[in-house]
Design a protein around this motif. Sequence first.
Motif, PDB file in Angstrom:
ATOM      1  N   LEU A  91     -36.889 -51.531 -24.146  1.00 36.79           N
ATOM      2  CA  LEU A  91     -36.249 -52.635 -23.876  1.00 36.79           C
ATOM      3  C   LEU A  91     -36.647 -53.528 -22.996  1.00 36.79           C
ATOM      4  O   LEU A  91     -37.203 -52.967 -21.810  1.00 36.79           O
ATOM      5  N   PRO A  92     -36.584 -55.011 -22.785  1.00 38.41           N
ATOM      6  CA  PRO A  92     -37.038 -55.975 -21.851  1.00 38.41           C
ATOM      7  C   PRO A  92     -36.364 -55.454 -20.413  1.00 38.41           C
ATOM      8  O   PRO A  92     -35.145 -55.198 -20.262  1.00 38.41           O
ATOM      9  N   GLY A  93     -37.213 -55.366 -19.196  1.00 42.14           N
ATOM     10  CA  GLY A  93     -36.673 -54.833 -17.878  1.00 42.14           C
ATOM     11  C   GLY A  93     -36.846 -53.267 -17.671  1.00 42.14           C
ATOM     12  O   GLY A  93     -36.779 -52.753 -16.323  1.00 42.14           O
ATOM     13  N   THR A  94     -37.299 -52.627 -18.560  1.00 37.73           N
ATOM     14  CA  THR A  94     -37.887 -51.213 -18.375  1.00 37.73           C
ATOM     15  C   THR A  94     -39.112 -51.128 -17.814  1.00 37.73           C
ATOM     16  O   THR A  94     -39.891 -51.975 -17.909  1.00 37.73           O
ATOM     17  N   GLU A  95     -39.042 -50.204 -16.926  1.00 31.87           N
ATOM     18  CA  GLU A  95     -40.341 -49.854 -16.212  1.00 31.87           C
ATOM     19  C   GLU A  95     -40.783 -48.448 -16.739  1.00 31.87           C
ATOM     20  O   GLU A  95     -40.255 -47.370 -16.257  1.00 31.87           O
ATOM     21  N   LEU A 138     -41.600 -56.989 -20.584  1.00 30.27           N
ATOM     22  CA  LEU A 138     -41.085 -58.267 -20.832  1.00 30.27           C
ATOM     23  C   LEU A 138     -40.713 -58.472 -22.367  1.00 30.27           C
ATOM     24  O   LEU A 138     -39.588 -59.002 -22.746  1.00 30.27           O
ATOM     25  N   ALA A 139     -41.451 -57.761 -23.282  1.00 28.24           N
ATOM     26  CA  ALA A 139     -40.988 -58.115 -24.804  1.00 28.24           C
ATOM     27  C   ALA A 139     -41.786 -56.986 -25.489  1.00 28.24           C
ATOM     28  O   ALA A 139     -42.993 -56.518 -24.986  1.00 28.24           O
ATOM     29  N   ASP A 175     -46.768 -48.112 -29.530  1.00 28.16           N
ATOM     30  CA  ASP A 175     -45.876 -49.529 -29.161  1.00 28.16           C
ATOM     31  C   ASP A 175     -46.814 -50.189 -28.072  1.00 28.16           C
ATOM     32  O   ASP A 175     -47.522 -49.744 -27.362  1.00 28.16           O
ATOM     33  N   VAL A 176     -46.928 -51.676 -28.476  1.00 31.22           N
ATOM     34  CA  VAL A 176     -47.559 -52.529 -27.644  1.00 31.22           C
ATOM     35  C   VAL A 176     -46.559 -53.449 -27.077  1.00 31.22           C
ATOM     36  O   VAL A 176     -45.854 -54.074 -27.835  1.00 31.22           O
ATOM     37  N   HIS A 177     -46.533 -53.490 -25.769  1.00 36.61           N
ATOM     38  CA  HIS A 177     -45.747 -54.419 -25.083  1.00 36.61           C
ATOM     39  C   HIS A 177     -46.460 -55.594 -24.210  1.00 36.61           C
ATOM     40  O   HIS A 177     -47.401 -55.029 -23.457  1.00 36.61           O
ATOM     41  N   VAL A 192     -50.706 -56.269 -21.001  1.00 33.99           N
ATOM     42  CA  VAL A 192     -50.316 -55.582 -22.244  1.00 33.99           C
ATOM     43  C   VAL A 192     -50.433 -54.135 -22.155  1.00 33.99           C
ATOM     44  O   VAL A 192     -51.142 -53.593 -21.706  1.00 33.99           O
ATOM     45  N   LEU A 193     -49.368 -53.460 -22.237  1.00 35.00           N
ATOM     46  CA  LEU A 193     -49.100 -51.940 -22.116  1.00 35.00           C
ATOM     47  C   LEU A 193     -49.246 -51.263 -23.563  1.00 35.00           C
ATOM     48  O   LEU A 193     -48.537 -51.916 -24.469  1.00 35.00           O
TER      49      LEU A 193
END
Length: 296
Positions: free
Chosen positions: A13-17, A25-26, A35-37, A49-50
Amino acid sequence: MNRTAAGPAPPLLPGTEPAPGYEVLAHLTRTGWLDVHDAWSAERNCRCVLKMLRPDRRGERRLGERLLREGRWLRDFTHPHLVRAYDVLDRPEPLVVLETLTGETLSHLLHRLRRRPAAADVALLGVQLCSAVHYLHGRGLLHLDLKPSNVVVERGHATVLDLSVARAPGPAPAGLGTRGYLSPEQARGGPLSAAADVWGIGVTLFEFACGHRPFDQGGGHGSGGEPYDGSGTGGGGEWFPQPKRGAPPVASLRRLPHPLAAAVDGCLQADPAARPHMAELAAALAGVLPVPPRRT
């Protein structure tokens, strides 16, 4: 694995570290194993990008090693037409931090194009792909998954993504790469050389120029599905519909300058030995441009 009756766990979820200094962020996309964030890097004060394993695929050592290997290559390589990795973390989970690219993938661009690209645009894309792939070859790697969804374009500048199936030249299992983009030798398995990436450049240019892949027979275009990395199931000759012959001539589908059409046709010869060498291909494509490309 972390699968439930309802399917795999949702993305972060957004806000996760997921790691110190990185905030989600998204969620951007999910593949069969990643998963790409979109994320924020506190240290660099910028978006990034993660890439990380899906929750249901964590603990699969082979996939974690594959992700980290790709990240280390992209962190160590420096080329204007290759995406950059900022960081590679193996704890608490394998994680690769990539630069944010503000353009769009060539596959998305193809979906919204209302007319076919100019010959100069096709040639310029080819010159840039040749440059990136030649750089990889100089470091002992074949890309082996060149396709429109692995190329981001912004104002005429192309950036190649995804080294997840890259490997050194030599023997390889059948089906390595993505359905619809495999060279015949990738489809059947056996020794792979730089000629396989020449095919990848050719099939990408063919789709960009003509609006569909060589063997779609007038159908649509797309990513061709998930790439096969050579382990487990999913490969084999069925991944490529026409492994014993080359592609239809570009001139049968649209009018292009003869040197450009000949260059693309040459890339898509079924016999690897009949395809041009990378330097020959780059020179032929550059010769089509009205102004020689700037050195990068």
